[in-house]
Design an enzyme around this catalytic site. Structure first.
Site, short mmCIF file in Angstrom:
data_model
loop_
_atom_site.label_atom_id
_atom_site.label_comp_id
_atom_site.label_asym_id
_atom_site.label_seq_id
_atom_site.Cartn_x
_atom_site.Cartn_y
_atom_site.Cartn_z
N CYS A 32 -4.93 -2.10 -18.54
CA CYS A 32 -4.65 -1.19 -17.42
C CYS A 32 -3.59 -1.70 -16.44
O CYS A 32 -3.48 -1.19 -15.34
CB CYS A 32 -5.93 -0.83 -16.67
N ARG B 229 3.55 -12.12 -8.78
CA ARG B 229 3.97 -10.74 -9.02
C ARG B 229 4.62 -10.10 -7.80
O ARG B 229 5.25 -9.05 -7.90
CB ARG B 229 2.77 -9.89 -9.48
N HIS C 181 0.82 -1.21 0.00
CA HIS C 181 0.00 0.00 0.00
C HIS C 181 0.85 1.25 0.00
O HIS C 181 0.52 2.26 -0.61
CB HIS C 181 -0.93 -0.01 1.20
N ARG D 88 -13.35 0.55 -10.22
CA ARG D 88 -13.27 -0.89 -10.03
C ARG D 88 -13.77 -1.21 -8.63
O ARG D 88 -13.34 -0.57 -7.66
CB ARG D 88 -11.83 -1.36 -10.18
N GLU E 252 -8.29 -10.84 -15.93
CA GLU E 252 -7.06 -11.02 -15.15
C GLU E 252 -6.69 -12.49 -14.99
O GLU E 252 -5.69 -12.81 -14.37
CB GLU E 252 -7.24 -10.40 -13.76
N ASN F 258 -1.18 -7.03 -14.77
CA ASN F 258 -0.35 -7.48 -13.64
C ASN F 258 -0.77 -8.87 -13.19
O ASN F 258 0.04 -9.76 -13.00
CB ASN F 258 -0.46 -6.51 -12.47
N ASP F 259 -2.07 -9.02 -13.02
CA ASP F 259 -2.56 -10.33 -12.60
C ASP F 259 -2.55 -11.32 -13.75
O ASP F 259 -2.16 -12.47 -13.58
CB ASP F 259 -3.98 -10.22 -12.02
N ARG G 123 -8.79 2.39 -8.44
CA ARG G 123 -8.70 1.27 -7.49
C ARG G 123 -9.41 1.66 -6.20
O ARG G 123 -8.82 2.27 -5.32
CB ARG G 123 -7.24 0.94 -7.20
C1 PEP Z 1 -3.79 -5.71 -12.72
O1 PEP Z 1 -3.85 -6.76 -12.13
O2 PEP Z 1 -3.15 -5.52 -13.78
C2 PEP Z 1 -4.47 -4.52 -12.20
C3 PEP Z 1 -4.52 -3.40 -12.90
O3 PEP Z 1 -4.99 -4.58 -10.96
P1 PEP Z 1 -4.12 -4.56 -9.61
O4 PEP Z 1 -2.71 -4.23 -9.99
O5 PEP Z 1 -4.76 -3.57 -8.74
O6 PEP Z 1 -4.28 -5.98 -9.14
MG MG Z 2 -5.36 -7.07 -10.63
#
Ligand code: PEP
Ligand code: MG
Length: 747
Positions: A676, A639, A363, A506, A605, A628-629, A470
């Site tokens: 994103c 990750r 965070h 989201r 994701e 990212n996920d 977020r």
């Molecule tokens: C992702 O997973 O790419 C994403 C944008 O969400 P977060 O990074 O908040 O999991």
């Molecule tokens: Mg994510």
């Protein structure tokens, strides 16, 4: 503990203190100390080895070994018995050193005459400084009390070294906190900053490691522990605490009231340490244990003990958080770790942040990103090295920190900052221009956000909207669950600040690395693949519904965009969407204004959603790839795990092929698609995404400029050709070909 040895260690410590009080240069002092220890302990040899650099120890003073070897004999960390003590931070006590595993004979010292060996680490609260050794000809096994005496002596030496008592005795014995030090950590947020250290929790300096009068010291420690207990009890009795916070404080109370803790400290005082040094000795032991405990729960408890020791030291020394230091004008925050709310409190005053712990998804990292402050994480031991006011350079791009830098380093760094400022000016000039490529394709660039602090960037960056808001950040920075009215007001403010630009909210994405401080996380073997995101919302819809109501109320007739995280199959999206429709009906029936238009989308994701029935793509108003996920599940590479998170390239052709499949599926159904994840903000990756068909990218605000600047210079046909060449060659990644092509593009 025998009375005799008690007084022996006390005697030794006193003689040591008196020796240290005598004037003299660093080397002279070290020489006097080794003589004194050898004499007091009845050993032929006493030697002090200090770290020259983190991997090398150097003999800095000796009584008994050949004098010529001083500042000549060196060993690597882990090498020989001395190296072993330094690495493991535990004593080695043997009557027959040459027979020990790992023994290394150093002929230049003449140590072959000595059989028995006792070595203890010289350390200060986990900070490794060197090794203190005694040796004798006869095959003796040093008693527990002798080991103890040598350990506390080493501790006092560490305290004195901290105060600069050995300055001048070779490079290694120079007082800490004056030399330049470079830390190699990891990038938390890009950017470069120059400033001065501001310690989140200043270290307590102990100036009196040896007790003048044990009885007084025992009284002091008892009084301080009493005060500590009262303060912890007061904290526990505060009315505003919820169950979770109470549990944490209960653990604190347990330690604060622990008899063993106080007893051990009293024993240390009886053996000659001051109250402060006794606390530090316990703290060092806890830190050493912490390094060896893999269990996260136990580590946290040891962390509690560490925090309590700090509090106790502050009570004893009167050095509170408020040490009288004033925050420099260009503060760079240095901390072991920091919570998101605390970081927000400092806000934009900070030039940079350096943490010993932390993670990219933590965070604090998210807040640092929102505030656009360079952040370096995993800068090991920086809180031990840095002092308030030290000059410091933070290179968030490389994950490097220079503390008390040499002028040449500082100058080169300033050049880098100036170049970045130049680039920023160039990007600013593009703010109102579209991201249109040479081949005439316009890519819509949006920004990711999550805090009110992000919103000013919408204007500054020239983003077309917020592609990912977020919402969990608002939950994470609070100490209790926010209320509906509070959230509605906040979302309304976000929409106001966006001035009609689209904001994709989201819904709450908790679980995995995002743990709400007021909600007990379930005990899961693999939280990233566990009960998280929309799964939680669907199984326990109370919070989800409250959040949807807040969003609908915030819109008050304006358009609303909602998206659900980690949708894995069509039925989850259908169920989540049904919640939105139900809440809309409910609001309508209550006579409340509902949004003018509503878009309901899904984040892609997990790979499975790419293969969902066509009906999913038709039902979704839009799809946003959470790279990212998606990447972590595609490559099965966590990750958050430093060991693997950088292992697989986003431009790996298997992944690009998979993304192309998503583009095709959305195109077939006419579903708007965006990307994103963090990769959207990396210029080469952004060009590759545009080349394979993404027309909307959402990224951190600071990336909008660089991504736009590059997109405006390229022809996507050529990018596609470069990817095609890589594919035709059977390459694993398209990166080398894309880079080669970009090198030929005039930028
Ligand atoms: C992702 O997973 O790419 C994403 C944008 O969400 P977060 O990074 O908040 O999991
Ligand atoms: Mg994510």
């Amino acid at each position: 503990m025998a009375d005799r040895s008690e007084s022996e260690s006390r005697k030794l410590l006193r003689r040591l203190r008196d020796t240290l009080r005598e004037p003299g240069a660093g080397q002279e002092r070290l020489d006097r100390i080794v003589r004194l220890i050898a004499d007091s302990m009845g050993c032929e040899v006493c030697s002090i080895y200090l770290f020259r650099d983190p991997e090398t120890l150097e003999l800095c003073a000796t009584q008994g070994l050949k004098k010529e070897s001083v500042h000549q004999t060196r060993m690597r960390l882990g090498e020989g018995l001395v190296g072993r003590v330094a690495r493991t931070l535990t004593p080695v006590n043997t009557p027959d050193a040459p027979a020990e595993k790992g023994f290394r004979y150093m002929p230049e010292t003449g140590e072959e005459l000595y059989s028995s060996f006792l070595g203890v680490p010289i350390q200060r609260v986990g900070e490794k400084l060197g090794v203190l050794v005694v040796q004798s000809r006869d095959k003796r096994h040093y008693s527990e009390d002798e080991v103890y005496a040598l350990e506390v002596t080493a501790m006092v030496l560490a305290e004195m070294a901290e105060l600069g008592a050995f300055a001048g005795a070779g490079e290694n014995a120079a007082p800490p906190h004056v030399q330049p030090v470079t830390f190699r950590g990891s990038t938390g947020q890009e950017g470069a900053a120059e400033g001065h250290v501001w310690l989140h929790e200043p270290r307590v300096v102990v100036t009196n490691p040896v007790a003048d009068d044990p009885l007084t010291e025992i009284e002091r420690i008892r009084a301080a522990v009493g005060e500590l207990r009262v303060s912890v009890d007061d904290l526990l009795n505060a009315e505003s605490l919820d169950k979770e916070q109470k549990q944490v404080l209960e653990a604190y109370r347990m330690f604060a009231h622990s008899r063993g803790w106080l007893r051990r400290m009293e024993e240390d005082i009886a053996r000659g340490l001051s109250a402060e040094a006794a606390v530090e000795k316990e703290q060092s032991a806890a830190r050493a244990r912490m390094e060896q405990v893999p269990d996260p729960y136990l580590r946290e408890r040891l962390q509690d003990l560490d925090d309590l020791s700090n509090r106790l030291l502050r009570i004893l020394t009167g050095q509170g958080n408020d040490t009288g230091a004033t925050m420099p004008e260009d503060p760079i925050l240095v901390a072991r770790n920091i919570g998101p709310a605390e970081l927000l409190d400092y806000g934009r005053r900070l030039r940079g942040v350096v943490l010993e712990e932390g993670s990219v998804g933590s965070h604090a990292a998210i807040v640092a990103r929102a505030l656009a402050i360079p952040l370096v994480i995993h800068a090991e031991r920086i809180t031990t090295e840095a002092l308030n006011g030290d000059p410091i350079l933070v290179d968030g791009d490389q994950g490097i920190v220079h503390l008390r830098p040499e002028e040449t380093v500082a100058r080169a760094f300033r050049d880098k900052i100036a170049m970045q400022a130049e680039a920023q000016k160039r990007y600013a000039s593009l703010r109102n221009l579209p991201a249109t490529t040479l081949c005439g394709t316009t890519i819509s660039l949006h920004m990711n956000a999550g805090l009110m602090a992000d919103l000013p960037s919408l204007e500054g960056s020239g983003a077309d909207g917020v592609g990912l808001f977020r919402t969990e950040l608002q939950f994470l920075i609070r100490t209790k669950m926010p209320r509906r009215a509070e959230l509605a007001a906040l979302y309304a403010r976000v929409m106001d600040a966006a001035r009609g630009k689209r904001v994709a909210f989201r819904t709450l994405d908790i679980g995995s690395d995002k743990v709400l401080p007021y909600m007990k996380p379930p005990d899961e073997p693999n939280p990233a693949m566990g009960w998280r995101a929309v799964r939680v919302g669907l199984d326990k819809p109370g919070v989800l519904r409250m959040q949807l109501q807040a969003l609908i109320r915030a819109a008050r007739g304006r358009p609303l965009t909602v998206m659900f995280p980690l949708v894995t199959e069509m039925s989850e999206f259908q169920a989540a969407r049904a919640h939105v429709l139900r809440e809309l009906d409910r609001e309508r029936s209550l006579g409340h204004p509902v949004p003018g238009t509503i878009e309901i989308g899904a984040m892609m994701e997990t790979p499975s959603l790419a293969f969902a029935p066509r009906a999913f793509f038709e039902l979704a108003d839009f799809v946003s790839v959470g790279g990212n996920d998606l990447k972590q599940f595609f490559f099965a590479a966590d990750r958050e795990n430093e060991l693997v998170r950088r292992r697989y390239d986003t431009l790996n052709l298997s992944f690009l092929t998979f993304l192309e499949r998503i583009v095709a599926r959305c195109a077939e159904a006419g579903t708007p698609l965006s990307f994103c994840g963090e990769d959207a903000g990396r210029p080469i990756e952004a060009v590759a995404l545009a080349a394979i068909g993404f027309r909307m990218l959402s990224m951190r605000p600071a990336s909008v400029g660089p991504v736009k600047a590059l997109l405006r210079k390229v022809n996507l046909e050529e990018a596609r050709a470069a990817i095609g060449r890589a594919r035709a060659e059977g390459a694993e990644s398209a990166r080398p070909r894309l880079k080669e092509w970009l090198a030929s593009v005039e930028i």
